[in-house]
Write a protein that holds these residues in place. Structure first.
Motif, PDB file in Angstrom:
ATOM      1  N   SER A 229      -8.632 -11.887   0.769  1.00 28.56           N
ATOM      2  CA  SER A 229      -9.962 -11.320   0.541  1.00 28.56           C
ATOM      3  C   SER A 229      -9.985  -9.802   0.688  1.00 28.56           C
ATOM      4  O   SER A 229     -11.062  -9.203   0.669  1.00 28.56           O
ATOM      5  CB  SER A 229     -10.968 -11.938   1.520  1.00 28.56           C
ATOM      6  OG  SER A 229     -10.566 -11.700   2.857  1.00 28.56           O
ATOM      7  N   SER A 230      -8.844  -9.183   0.827  1.00 26.88           N
ATOM      8  CA  SER A 230      -8.788  -7.729   0.989  1.00 26.88           C
ATOM      9  C   SER A 230      -7.599  -7.175   0.217  1.00 26.88           C
ATOM     10  O   SER A 230      -6.666  -7.912  -0.138  1.00 26.88           O
ATOM     11  CB  SER A 230      -8.665  -7.357   2.480  1.00 26.88           C
ATOM     12  OG  SER A 230      -7.465  -7.874   3.023  1.00 26.88           O
ATOM     13  N   GLY A 231      -7.658  -5.892  -0.041  1.00 24.49           N
ATOM     14  CA  GLY A 231      -6.560  -5.243  -0.754  1.00 24.49           C
ATOM     15  C   GLY A 231      -6.538  -5.605  -2.224  1.00 24.49           C
ATOM     16  O   GLY A 231      -7.529  -6.054  -2.811  1.00 24.49           O
ATOM     17  N   PRO A 247       0.951 -10.506   3.839  1.00 20.14           N
ATOM     18  CA  PRO A 247       1.649 -10.535   5.137  1.00 20.14           C
ATOM     19  C   PRO A 247       0.795 -10.016   6.289  1.00 20.14           C
ATOM     20  O   PRO A 247       0.869 -10.551   7.401  1.00 20.14           O
ATOM     21  CB  PRO A 247       2.868  -9.649   4.881  1.00 20.14           C
ATOM     22  CG  PRO A 247       3.114  -9.760   3.411  1.00 20.14           C
ATOM     23  CD  PRO A 247       1.760  -9.863   2.787  1.00 20.14           C
ATOM     24  N   ILE A 248      -0.038  -9.030   6.037  1.00 20.04           N
ATOM     25  CA  ILE A 248      -0.889  -8.508   7.112  1.00 20.04           C
ATOM     26  C   ILE A 248      -1.932  -9.553   7.500  1.00 20.04           C
ATOM     27  O   ILE A 248      -2.198  -9.783   8.695  1.00 20.04           O
ATOM     28  CB  ILE A 248      -1.564  -7.200   6.658  1.00 20.04           C
ATOM     29  CG1 ILE A 248      -0.502  -6.120   6.408  1.00 20.04           C
ATOM     30  CG2 ILE A 248      -2.573  -6.735   7.689  1.00 20.04           C
ATOM     31  CD1 ILE A 248      -1.083  -4.818   5.894  1.00 20.04           C
ATOM     32  N   GLU A 249      -2.534 -10.207   6.509  1.00 21.26           N
ATOM     33  CA  GLU A 249      -3.525 -11.236   6.812  1.00 21.26           C
ATOM     34  C   GLU A 249      -2.893 -12.443   7.485  1.00 21.26           C
ATOM     35  O   GLU A 249      -3.498 -13.077   8.359  1.00 21.26           O
ATOM     36  CB  GLU A 249      -4.230 -11.658   5.522  1.00 21.26           C
ATOM     37  CG  GLU A 249      -5.110 -10.572   4.914  1.00 21.26           C
ATOM     38  CD  GLU A 249      -5.680 -10.962   3.576  1.00 21.26           C
ATOM     39  OE1 GLU A 249      -6.803 -10.537   3.255  1.00 21.26           O
ATOM     40  OE2 GLU A 249      -4.994 -11.706   2.843  1.00 21.26           O
ATOM     41  N   GLN A 250      -1.677 -12.774   7.097  1.00 24.21           N
ATOM     42  CA  GLN A 250      -1.003 -13.897   7.739  1.00 24.21           C
ATOM     43  C   GLN A 250      -0.699 -13.592   9.199  1.00 24.21           C
ATOM     44  O   GLN A 250      -0.845 -14.458  10.070  1.00 24.21           O
ATOM     45  CB  GLN A 250       0.287 -14.233   6.979  1.00 24.21           C
ATOM     46  CG  GLN A 250       0.986 -15.490   7.477  1.00 24.21           C
ATOM     47  CD  GLN A 250       0.125 -16.720   7.320  1.00 24.21           C
ATOM     48  OE1 GLN A 250      -0.442 -16.952   6.245  1.00 24.21           O
ATOM     49  NE2 GLN A 250       0.023 -17.504   8.379  1.00 24.21           N
ATOM     50  N   ARG A 251      -0.306 -12.366   9.502  1.00 26.83           N
ATOM     51  CA  ARG A 251      -0.065 -11.989  10.902  1.00 26.83           C
ATOM     52  C   ARG A 251      -1.361 -12.017  11.705  1.00 26.83           C
ATOM     53  O   ARG A 251      -1.361 -12.380  12.889  1.00 26.83           O
ATOM     54  CB  ARG A 251       0.575 -10.596  10.964  1.00 26.83           C
ATOM     55  CG  ARG A 251       2.034 -10.579  10.556  1.00 26.83           C
ATOM     56  CD  ARG A 251       2.687  -9.265  10.955  1.00 26.83           C
ATOM     57  NE  ARG A 251       2.079  -8.117  10.262  1.00 26.83           N
ATOM     58  CZ  ARG A 251       2.526  -7.619   9.108  1.00 26.83           C
ATOM     59  NH1 ARG A 251       3.561  -8.186   8.490  1.00 26.83           N
ATOM     60  NH2 ARG A 251       1.936  -6.573   8.547  1.00 26.83           N
ATOM     61  N   ALA A 252      -2.472 -11.640  11.067  1.00 27.66           N
ATOM     62  CA  ALA A 252      -3.759 -11.697  11.763  1.00 27.66           C
ATOM     63  C   ALA A 252      -4.132 -13.141  12.097  1.00 27.66           C
ATOM     64  O   ALA A 252      -4.656 -13.419  13.189  1.00 27.66           O
ATOM     65  CB  ALA A 252      -4.838 -11.037  10.919  1.00 27.66           C
ATOM     66  N   GLU A 253      -3.879 -14.063  11.181  1.00 29.98           N
ATOM     67  CA  GLU A 253      -4.161 -15.471  11.458  1.00 29.98           C
ATOM     68  C   GLU A 253      -3.297 -15.992  12.593  1.00 29.98           C
ATOM     69  O   GLU A 253      -3.779 -16.714  13.478  1.00 29.98           O
ATOM     70  CB  GLU A 253      -3.941 -16.309  10.199  1.00 29.98           C
ATOM     71  CG  GLU A 253      -4.989 -16.108   9.116  1.00 29.98           C
ATOM     72  CD  GLU A 253      -6.351 -16.618   9.544  1.00 29.98           C
ATOM     73  OE1 GLU A 253      -6.402 -17.605  10.310  1.00 29.98           O
ATOM     74  OE2 GLU A 253      -7.364 -16.029   9.122  1.00 29.98           O
ATOM     75  N   LEU A 497      -7.718  -4.289  16.213  1.00 31.71           N
ATOM     76  CA  LEU A 497      -6.380  -4.870  16.137  1.00 31.71           C
ATOM     77  C   LEU A 497      -5.636  -4.697  17.446  1.00 31.71           C
ATOM     78  O   LEU A 497      -4.937  -5.620  17.905  1.00 31.71           O
ATOM     79  CB  LEU A 497      -5.606  -4.218  14.994  1.00 31.71           C
ATOM     80  CG  LEU A 497      -4.147  -4.652  14.819  1.00 31.71           C
ATOM     81  CD1 LEU A 497      -4.055  -6.145  14.561  1.00 31.71           C
ATOM     82  CD2 LEU A 497      -3.494  -3.858  13.685  1.00 31.71           C
ATOM     83  N   ALA A 498      -5.802  -3.563  18.105  1.00 32.21           N
ATOM     84  CA  ALA A 498      -5.112  -3.322  19.379  1.00 32.21           C
ATOM     85  C   ALA A 498      -5.616  -4.279  20.464  1.00 32.21           C
ATOM     86  O   ALA A 498      -4.816  -4.829  21.247  1.00 32.21           O
ATOM     87  CB  ALA A 498      -5.310  -1.867  19.798  1.00 32.21           C
ATOM     88  N   PHE A 499      -6.913  -4.498  20.542  1.00 33.83           N
ATOM     89  CA  PHE A 499      -7.422  -5.424  21.560  1.00 33.83           C
ATOM     90  C   PHE A 499      -7.051  -6.867  21.236  1.00 33.83           C
ATOM     91  O   PHE A 499      -6.861  -7.678  22.170  1.00 33.83           O
ATOM     92  CB  PHE A 499      -8.942  -5.265  21.672  1.00 33.83           C
ATOM     93  CG  PHE A 499      -9.365  -4.137  22.568  1.00 33.83           C
ATOM     94  CD1 PHE A 499      -9.263  -4.248  23.945  1.00 33.83           C
ATOM     95  CD2 PHE A 499      -9.854  -2.955  22.030  1.00 33.83           C
ATOM     96  CE1 PHE A 499      -9.641  -3.201  24.777  1.00 33.83           C
ATOM     97  CE2 PHE A 499     -10.240  -1.905  22.848  1.00 33.83           C
ATOM     98  CZ  PHE A 499     -10.130  -2.021  24.223  1.00 33.83           C
ATOM     99  N   GLU A 500      -6.945  -7.223  19.973  1.00 35.75           N
ATOM    100  CA  GLU A 500      -6.475  -8.567  19.647  1.00 35.75           C
ATOM    101  C   GLU A 500      -5.015  -8.753  20.043  1.00 35.75           C
ATOM    102  O   GLU A 500      -4.637  -9.829  20.530  1.00 35.75           O
ATOM    103  CB  GLU A 500      -6.672  -8.840  18.153  1.00 35.75           C
ATOM    104  CG  GLU A 500      -8.126  -9.025  17.734  1.00 35.75           C
ATOM    105  CD  GLU A 500      -8.276  -9.388  16.269  1.00 35.75           C
ATOM    106  OE1 GLU A 500      -7.219  -9.496  15.590  1.00 35.75           O
ATOM    107  OE2 GLU A 500      -9.412  -9.555  15.793  1.00 35.75           O
ATOM    108  N   GLU A 501      -4.211  -7.732  19.849  1.00 36.83           N
ATOM    109  CA  GLU A 501      -2.815  -7.814  20.284  1.00 36.83           C
ATOM    110  C   GLU A 501      -2.736  -7.940  21.800  1.00 36.83           C
ATOM    111  O   GLU A 501      -1.912  -8.704  22.331  1.00 36.83           O
ATOM    112  CB  GLU A 501      -2.044  -6.595  19.805  1.00 36.83           C
ATOM    113  CG  GLU A 501      -1.790  -6.550  18.300  1.00 36.83           C
ATOM    114  CD  GLU A 501      -0.724  -7.541  17.864  1.00 36.83           C
ATOM    115  OE1 GLU A 501      -0.106  -8.185  18.740  1.00 36.83           O
ATOM    116  OE2 GLU A 501      -0.510  -7.667  16.646  1.00 36.83           O
ATOM    117  N   LEU A 502      -3.585  -7.225  22.521  1.00 41.54           N
ATOM    118  CA  LEU A 502      -3.589  -7.324  23.976  1.00 41.54           C
ATOM    119  C   LEU A 502      -4.023  -8.715  24.423  1.00 41.54           C
ATOM    120  O   LEU A 502      -3.427  -9.301  25.342  1.00 41.54           O
ATOM    121  CB  LEU A 502      -4.510  -6.252  24.553  1.00 41.54           C
ATOM    122  CG  LEU A 502      -4.690  -6.249  26.079  1.00 41.54           C
ATOM    123  CD1 LEU A 502      -3.357  -6.046  26.771  1.00 41.54           C
ATOM    124  CD2 LEU A 502      -5.685  -5.169  26.476  1.00 41.54           C
TER     125      LEU A 502
END
Length: 524
Positions: A229-231, A247-253, A497-502
């Motif tokens: 849905s982006s890019g 690949p970016i959206e898959q990593r987010a999922e 994105l940083a807080f989700e990684e944390l």
């Protein structure tokens, strides 16, 4: 005496088989001479009466009159006692004009009649359905000889249709056999034998062929999948293409699935720092909102700073000013979730916040016992707790927080002083018996300025990596720098994105159960 039959539209024989007014008078007005004559000559039915789907049978002949003599035959001997009813035997039917012999009369006395019930226009029933020799019926009325002969032929064919088998006799609206048995004696030849056709067991697939590995090969050729849905992929999908996730959206999922890892027991994370002004409360508010937004269970943030706790100012204030002390000293029992939820304030991310009791008029600081009592109540209704601690690690409330926590988040700014305080915090935990917290600790490096920091952040990460502690960078964000209530919708994408990684890094240490061969699980 002739009476007009009252049948209400039903056949006369059906009314007589059922009993009633006409049947009563038919039995009363029958004379002995007529009964004898009917038994001697043998009566044949004039028509076949049907009731439902089966034919009605006649009543047995009257036994009040003695059996007559046949034409030219010797006088009949006295009649023997009547034996129990037996199935009728098929015999030849005498033709019109012939008389019944003594043996025929005896057969009538031994077995039940198989013809229709006697009534107006019909002779008395005889075994085998013999044709009458007189053209008058039992009441003296005229009967058509041709019709009577045709009825005798039909009765003879019906009697000889199934030799050796009993024909059901109608008694009211229930069908029984000649022996008087109930529905259990129904002719089983009419019942379809469905069980016999499935006497063998149908074979099914063995469990080995139903394994998920083998069934995976039978998947649909075009399975449904998530679309980007982006890019560029998202733009092409809007005009008719069907591109999958980038690949970016898959990593987010994958990252959000890690955050949603289920919890089997209440889990508590302590946010600590021995140095003030490093962004500890802001980090606790944003991290708690991230967990509450992405997780399906209940998440709460507790302000355990005994000095100047301002977690409520960074999240949401309680409308009535209730605090953790009010929760700990509640007079009424707090067994239901609604009763506990009344002491919390909820922000836009569905994060429940319990404020600190510190005010400008307060004379007593929050104690460790008050915190323990309040958190014990919260643990019964919330799965994940984030606790904002103060800078004094020697306070009783901070000591209680650390002893009841499962993980610790050490916050440090990207400065030399901040890194020194973070290292001191880890050393203090190790020297006071909190090694289990160090094993699950994460170091958050906060950028307080939009410009590039003066220190080498990579060197800081390398320093903590030597102690086998993971680190996470939190970039500068204008919304967080305002000092007001934290709203995740106003953060930059890089900050989100940083807080989700944390949050995903902390969720990786959540306890989980591993199912063994026998299905028994154990906590890891």
């Amino acid at each position: 005496m002739n009476r007009a039959s009252t049948t209400n539209g039903h056949p006369t024989t059906s009314a007589l088989a059922q009993g009633g007014y006409n049947a009563y008078f038919a039995q009363v007005e029958q004379s002995a001479d007529e009964g004898v004559g009917a038994n001697v000559t043998g009566a044949a039915p004039a028509e076949q009466v049907e009731h439902g789907s089966a034919a009605a049978s006649v009543q047995p002949p009257r036994e009040s009159a003695p059996p007559p003599q046949g034409a030219g035959g010797p006088p009949s001997p006295p009649a023997p006692p009547v034996p129990p009813p037996v199935p009728p035997q098929t015999s030849a039917t005498p033709g019109p004009g012939s008389t019944a012999t003594v043996s025929d009369v005896g057969a009538q006395r031994e077995g039940p009649a198989q013809g229709p019930t006697a009534g107006p226009g019909y002779g008395a029933g005889a075994s085998g359905g013999a044709a009458p020799t007189s053209s008058t019926d039992r009441f003296g009325q005229w009967a058509d000889p041709a019709a009577t002969a045709a009825s005798a032929e039909r009765q003879q064919a019906h009697s000889a249709a199934a030799p050796g088998q009993e024909r059901p006799a109608a008694t009211g609206d229930r069908f029984t056999h000649a022996g008087g048995q109930g529905a259990s004696n129904v002719d089983t030849s009419r019942v379809p034998d469905r069980i016999a056709r499935y006497d063998h067991r149908i074979s099914v697939l063995p469990p080995a062929l139903a394994s998920p590995e083998l069934l995976a090969d039978i998947a649909a050729v075009r399975q449904a999948h998530l679309q980007s849905s982006s890019g560029v992929r998202g733009a092409l999908n809007k005009v008719g293409f069907s591109f999958g996730l980038s690949p970016i959206e898959q990593r987010a999922e994958d990252r959000r699935n890690r955050i949603r890892r289920p919890l089997t027991t209440p889990y508590q994370i302590a946010v600590v720092s021995v140095k003030g002004g490093v962004g500890r409360t802001t980090t606790a508010a944003a991290l708690g909102s991230t967990f509450a937004k992405l997780r399906p269970d209940r998440v709460a943030a507790v302000d355990a700073n005994p000095d100047f706790g301002d977690l409520s100012t960074r999240t949401v204030r309680h409308p009535y000013g209730l605090t953790l002390r009010d929760l700990a000293t509640a007079a009424h029992p707090l067994d239901s979730f609604s009763a506990v939820h009344a002491y919390t304030a909820v922000n836009a991310a569905d994060l429940a916040v319990i404020a600190s009791p510190w005010t400008s008029d307060a004379s007593d600081a929050l104690s460790g016992d008050e915190y323990a009592t309040g958190v014990e109540t919260l643990r019964r209704h919330y799965n994940l707790l984030l606790v904002d601690c103060g800078t004094g690690v020697l306070d009783s409330v901070t000591d209680t927080v650390l002893r009841t926590s499962d993980a610790v988040l050490v916050v440090t700014p990207a400065t030399v002083g901040g890194v020194t305080g973070a290292v001191a915090t880890l050393n203090w935990l190790s020297s006071h018996g909190f090694d289990h917290l160090i094993a699950t600790s994460v170091v958050a490096i906060v950028h307080h300025h939009p410009v590039k920091p003066t220190v080498d952040v990579a060197a800081i990460e390398k320093l903590f990596a030597s102690a086998q502690r993971p680190t996470c960078r939190l970039p500068f964000d204008t919304h967080l720098a305002e000092g007001g209530e934290v709203d995740l919708r106003l953060l930059d994408k890089e900050t989100v994105l940083a807080f989700e990684e944390l949050a995903a890094g902390l969720a990786d240490d959540f306890p989980r159960y591993e199912v063994g061969p026998a299905g028994a699980g154990g906590r890891l």
